[in-house]
Design an enzyme around this catalytic site. Structure first.
Site, PDB file in Angstrom:
ATOM      1  CE  LYS A 148      25.603  51.370  46.446  1.00 55.15           C
ATOM      2  NZ  LYS A 148      26.412  50.724  47.425  1.00 55.15           N
ATOM      3  CG  HIS A 178      20.130  50.021  51.516  1.00 56.27           C
ATOM      4  ND1 HIS A 178      21.073  50.097  50.539  1.00 56.27           N
ATOM      5  CD2 HIS A 178      20.455  48.941  52.253  1.00 56.27           C
ATOM      6  CE1 HIS A 178      21.933  49.117  50.677  1.00 56.27           C
ATOM      7  NE2 HIS A 178      21.587  48.392  51.714  1.00 56.27           N
ATOM      8  CE  LYS A 182      21.301  47.559  56.448  1.00 57.46           C
ATOM      9  NZ  LYS A 182      20.499  46.355  56.220  1.00 57.46           N
ATOM     10  CG  HIS A 240      26.348  51.888  52.159  1.00 59.95           C
ATOM     11  ND1 HIS A 240      25.143  52.509  51.904  1.00 59.95           N
ATOM     12  CD2 HIS A 240      26.505  50.982  51.169  1.00 59.95           C
ATOM     13  CE1 HIS A 240      24.612  51.992  50.806  1.00 59.95           C
ATOM     14  NE2 HIS A 240      25.424  51.075  50.342  1.00 59.95           N
ATOM     15  CE  LYS A 329      31.022  44.147  47.025  1.00 57.23           C
ATOM     16  NZ  LYS A 329      29.606  44.211  47.407  1.00 57.23           N
TER      17      LYS A 329
HETATM   18  P1  NAP Z   1      18.884  46.284  36.611  1.00 57.16           P
HETATM   19  O1  NAP Z   1      18.527  44.964  37.195  1.00 57.16           O
HETATM   20  O2  NAP Z   1      19.853  46.324  35.480  1.00 57.16           O
HETATM   21  O3  NAP Z   1      17.517  46.963  36.124  1.00 57.16           O
HETATM   22  C1  NAP Z   1      17.485  48.139  35.385  1.00 57.16           C
HETATM   23  C2  NAP Z   1      16.047  48.497  35.073  1.00 57.16           C
HETATM   24  O4  NAP Z   1      16.048  49.699  34.307  1.00 57.16           O
HETATM   25  C3  NAP Z   1      15.305  47.463  34.269  1.00 57.16           C
HETATM   26  O5  NAP Z   1      13.952  47.441  34.660  1.00 57.16           O
HETATM   27  C4  NAP Z   1      15.411  48.005  32.841  1.00 57.16           C
HETATM   28  O6  NAP Z   1      14.353  47.484  32.081  1.00 57.16           O
HETATM   29  C5  NAP Z   1      15.276  49.498  33.121  1.00 57.16           C
HETATM   30  N1  NAP Z   1      15.839  50.351  32.072  1.00 57.16           N
HETATM   31  C6  NAP Z   1      17.071  50.266  31.523  1.00 57.16           C
HETATM   32  N2  NAP Z   1      17.228  51.219  30.587  1.00 57.16           N
HETATM   33  C7  NAP Z   1      16.063  51.919  30.549  1.00 57.16           C
HETATM   34  C8  NAP Z   1      15.609  53.021  29.798  1.00 57.16           C
HETATM   35  N3  NAP Z   1      16.365  53.587  28.855  1.00 57.16           N
HETATM   36  N4  NAP Z   1      14.366  53.497  30.034  1.00 57.16           N
HETATM   37  C9  NAP Z   1      13.578  52.934  30.977  1.00 57.16           C
HETATM   38  N5  NAP Z   1      13.967  51.881  31.730  1.00 57.16           N
HETATM   39  C10 NAP Z   1      15.188  51.381  31.522  1.00 57.16           C
HETATM   40  O7  NAP Z   1      19.442  47.285  37.696  1.00 57.16           O
HETATM   41  P2  NAP Z   1      19.162  47.271  39.292  1.00 57.16           P
HETATM   42  O8  NAP Z   1      20.114  46.331  39.936  1.00 57.16           O
HETATM   43  O9  NAP Z   1      17.698  47.069  39.538  1.00 57.16           O
HETATM   44  O10 NAP Z   1      19.638  48.733  39.710  1.00 57.16           O
HETATM   45  C11 NAP Z   1      18.860  49.897  39.459  1.00 57.16           C
HETATM   46  C12 NAP Z   1      19.552  51.086  40.129  1.00 57.16           C
HETATM   47  O11 NAP Z   1      19.621  50.872  41.524  1.00 57.16           O
HETATM   48  C13 NAP Z   1      20.994  51.303  39.675  1.00 57.16           C
HETATM   49  O12 NAP Z   1      21.274  52.685  39.721  1.00 57.16           O
HETATM   50  C14 NAP Z   1      21.811  50.591  40.742  1.00 57.16           C
HETATM   51  O13 NAP Z   1      23.108  51.114  40.848  1.00 57.16           O
HETATM   52  C15 NAP Z   1      20.979  50.921  41.963  1.00 57.16           C
HETATM   53  N6  NAP Z   1      21.146  49.981  43.078  1.00 57.16           N
HETATM   54  C16 NAP Z   1      20.827  48.666  42.908  1.00 57.16           C
HETATM   55  C17 NAP Z   1      20.959  47.799  43.986  1.00 57.16           C
HETATM   56  C18 NAP Z   1      20.582  46.342  43.883  1.00 57.16           C
HETATM   57  O14 NAP Z   1      20.615  45.663  44.926  1.00 57.16           O
HETATM   58  N7  NAP Z   1      20.213  45.842  42.718  1.00 57.16           N
HETATM   59  C19 NAP Z   1      21.404  48.268  45.229  1.00 57.16           C
HETATM   60  C20 NAP Z   1      21.702  49.631  45.355  1.00 57.16           C
HETATM   61  C21 NAP Z   1      21.555  50.470  44.267  1.00 57.16           C
HETATM   62  P3  NAP Z   1      14.382  47.497  30.465  1.00 57.16           P
HETATM   63  O15 NAP Z   1      15.695  46.931  30.051  1.00 57.16           O
HETATM   64  O16 NAP Z   1      13.202  46.687  30.058  1.00 57.16           O
HETATM   65  O17 NAP Z   1      14.221  48.918  30.080  1.00 57.16           O
END
Ligand code: NAP
Length: 482
Positions: A148, A178, A182, A240, A329
């Site tokens: 998402k 996710h 659960k 959700h 929140k």
């Molecule tokens: P994040 O911490 O910002 O990580 C983003 C990742 O993408 C990093 O590994 C970054 O590494 C890579 N990336 C960015 N631009 C890129 C590119 N052009 N090519 C290849 N890799 C690239 O984000 P996140 O929190 O893990 O979230 C990832 C996704 O999951 C998002 O869509 C978010 O909305 C979703 N999500 C996250 C959570 C959570 O709990 N974190 C929960 C639900 C959904 P580099 O900068 O080295 O490329």
């Protein structure tokens, strides 16, 4: 009772965004725990990909650190950690460029399940799908996993569905919510459809109303930009809470099969009434620490960090039974719970002094996953017929033994379902679009009216108007208990 582990076939899993928060905190620890449980065959490959340039050993060090932080409780075996890391590799790659893809292609194994997990920002979903196809990495056994947010509104969700559909069949696309992974959510289906006890009562004749609460004590730290563009309605309700509502309200599917389940969920979304403006409350936290506007650095932000609303599922089963949803929140506690509030007995033989006693089935998603049924009994001891409500607790630990006290994280089940090719717990494209079709007019109404969210105290249960929403109907929210 020891849970059975059903081994999966060998697979390759590529995680785009493997250095990011989600991959490091959820996906890789989930994979490691499944590895420790013996669910994997020996021959598995996990390939991380992101733009940062690491060699394989440097990436393994990063993964090891995350696993020590996020998976140590479940798996402390140093041999298992080193054995897991042997299966981990890395390819530096930019989703928006052609470099790196040939190296990735060389590493992939021919003729086995090949899953690509898009753990990156949503603007990269389309380019990744296109690159996987144009670099000829897609095989018949290929699956893509999309996180998402799936779109920002109906139009963007349709566009994204169309882009993915140009390269992959619907059967290859796994849209993760996710919450569906659960343990308790699946138990909800087991309770509803595996017992005679509940289903005959599961309708407007016996159920007074349903409450779905997803309360978070945390704020939005680290996600300020995204959140201020999204708000609670897009971030939580459209996905959700909507999915939870579907599982509560849906008709029994003919079988526990992906399309049979998803067809029934889709019917629920399509039967949802539009929400009247006076049946929805938006809030923004303030006080006790930085306010929402300070956190997002936007003193005029009108984005909601809280939503409470009332809606109806207009069909034979649910006509007249309101569904109340709320999420926010910086609330008093972290608590996700569905309360099915049954009607009072039609006549009390114990007289008016006995008070009102209605059964409540509480399905707790977090923390302390479990199901409780509140029943009315006689208070023990002499002194007349005093009634008291007590919980019948269907806690996993008590019923199934201590080894089930800590159910697997949702990501463990969902990632393994991707490998097994089971889409039951993933959202289909038409479900997502139907959910946006219901959500969009609500948001458009706020924008047209220049609606401003009501302030609420951080650490409270939300704005007072949310209490009024219930009070006007002669009802009240169940407590937000941790
Ligand atoms: P994040 O911490 O910002 O990580 C983003 C990742 O993408 C990093 O590994 C970054 O590494 C890579 N990336 C960015 N631009 C890129 C590119 N052009 N090519 C290849 N890799 C690239 O984000 P996140 O929190 O893990 O979230 C990832 C996704 O999951 C998002 O869509 C978010 O909305 C979703 N999500 C996250 C959570 C959570 O709990 N974190 C929960 C639900 C959904 P580099 O900068 O080295 O490329």
């Amino acid at each position: 009772m020891v849970s059975r582990v059903i081994p999966v076939d060998p697979f390759d899993l590529v995680i785009f965004g493997s250095t990011g928060d989600l991959a490091q905190r959820k996906i890789l620890p989930a994979l490691f725990r499944r590895f420790c449980s013996g669910q994997w065959p020996d021959d598995v490959q996990i390939i991380g990909a992101a733009r940062a340039v690491y060699d394989r050993d440097a990436f393994r060090d990063i993964v090891a650190e995350s696993l020590r932080t996020y998976a140590a409780k479940q798996c402390q075996d140093a041999d298992a950690l080193s054995s897991f890391l042997q299966r981990v590799d890395y390819v530096p790659l930019d989703a928006l460029s052609d470099e790196g893809w040939d190296l990735l292609a060389e590493k992939l194994t021919v003729d086995r399940v090949r899953a690509f997990y898009f753990s990156v920002g949503p603007r990269l979903f389309g380019p990744l799908a296109e690159s996987i196809k144009s670099h000829k990495l897609a095989t018949k056994q290929t699956r893509i996993v999309v996180e998402k947010p799936f779109g920002h509104d109906l139009e963007s969700a349709r566009a994204l569905n169309a882009t993915l559909a140009r390269h992959f069949t619907e059967g290859q696309i796994y849209r993760i919510d996710h919450y569906l992974g659960k343990e308790t959510v699946q138990n909800l289906m087991a309770v509803r459809f595996g017992n005679m006890l509940f289903e005959p009562l599961w309708n407007s004749q016996y159920v007074d109303h349903i409450q779905i609460t997803v309360a978070e004590s945390v704020g939005i730290d680290g996600r300020e930009d995204y959140y201020d563009r999204a708000g609670a309605m897009r971030d939580m309700v459209q996905n959700h809470l909507m999915q939870l509502l579907c599982l509560i309200a849906m008709e029994p599917p003919a079988k526990f099969d992906p399309d049979a389940v998803r067809d029934e969920k889709l019917k629920v979304i399509r039967a949802l009434d539009s929400v009247e403006p006076h049946h929805i409350v938006r809030g923004q936290f303030e006080g006790d620490g930085p306010s929402y506007r300070e956190v997002v650095g936007n003193p005029r932000s009108t984005t909601e960090s809280y939503v409470a609303l009332k809606t109806h599922v207009s069909n034979w089963r649910w006509a007249g039974t309101p569904f109340y949803l709320r999420t926010g929140k910086r609330l008093v506690a972290r608590s996700s719970v569905i309360n099915v509030m049954f009607k009072d007995a039609p006549h009390s033989i114990f007289g008016a002094d006995a008070g009102r006693h209605a059964n409540v089935l509480s399905i707790r998603l977090q923390p302390n996953e479990g199901i409780t049924l509140k029943v009315t009994i006689k208070e023990p001891g002499p002194g007349g017929m005093r009634l008291v409500d007590v919980p019948l607790d269907m806690s996993f630990a008590e019923a199934l033994g201590p080894e089930n006290q800590d159910p697997p994280d949702a990501y463990e089940r969902l990632v393994m379902d991707v490998i097994r090719g089971n889409q039951t717990l993933f959202m289909r494209g038409d479900e997502v679009e139907a959910a946006w079709a219901w959500t969009d007019p609500i948001i458009a109404g706020w924008q047209a009216r220049g609606d401003v969210p009501k302030p609420y105290e951080s650490g409270s249960t939300g704005p007072g108007d949310a209490e009024l929403l219930m009070k006007r109907d002669g009802r009240r929210w169940q407590g937000i208990n941790p």
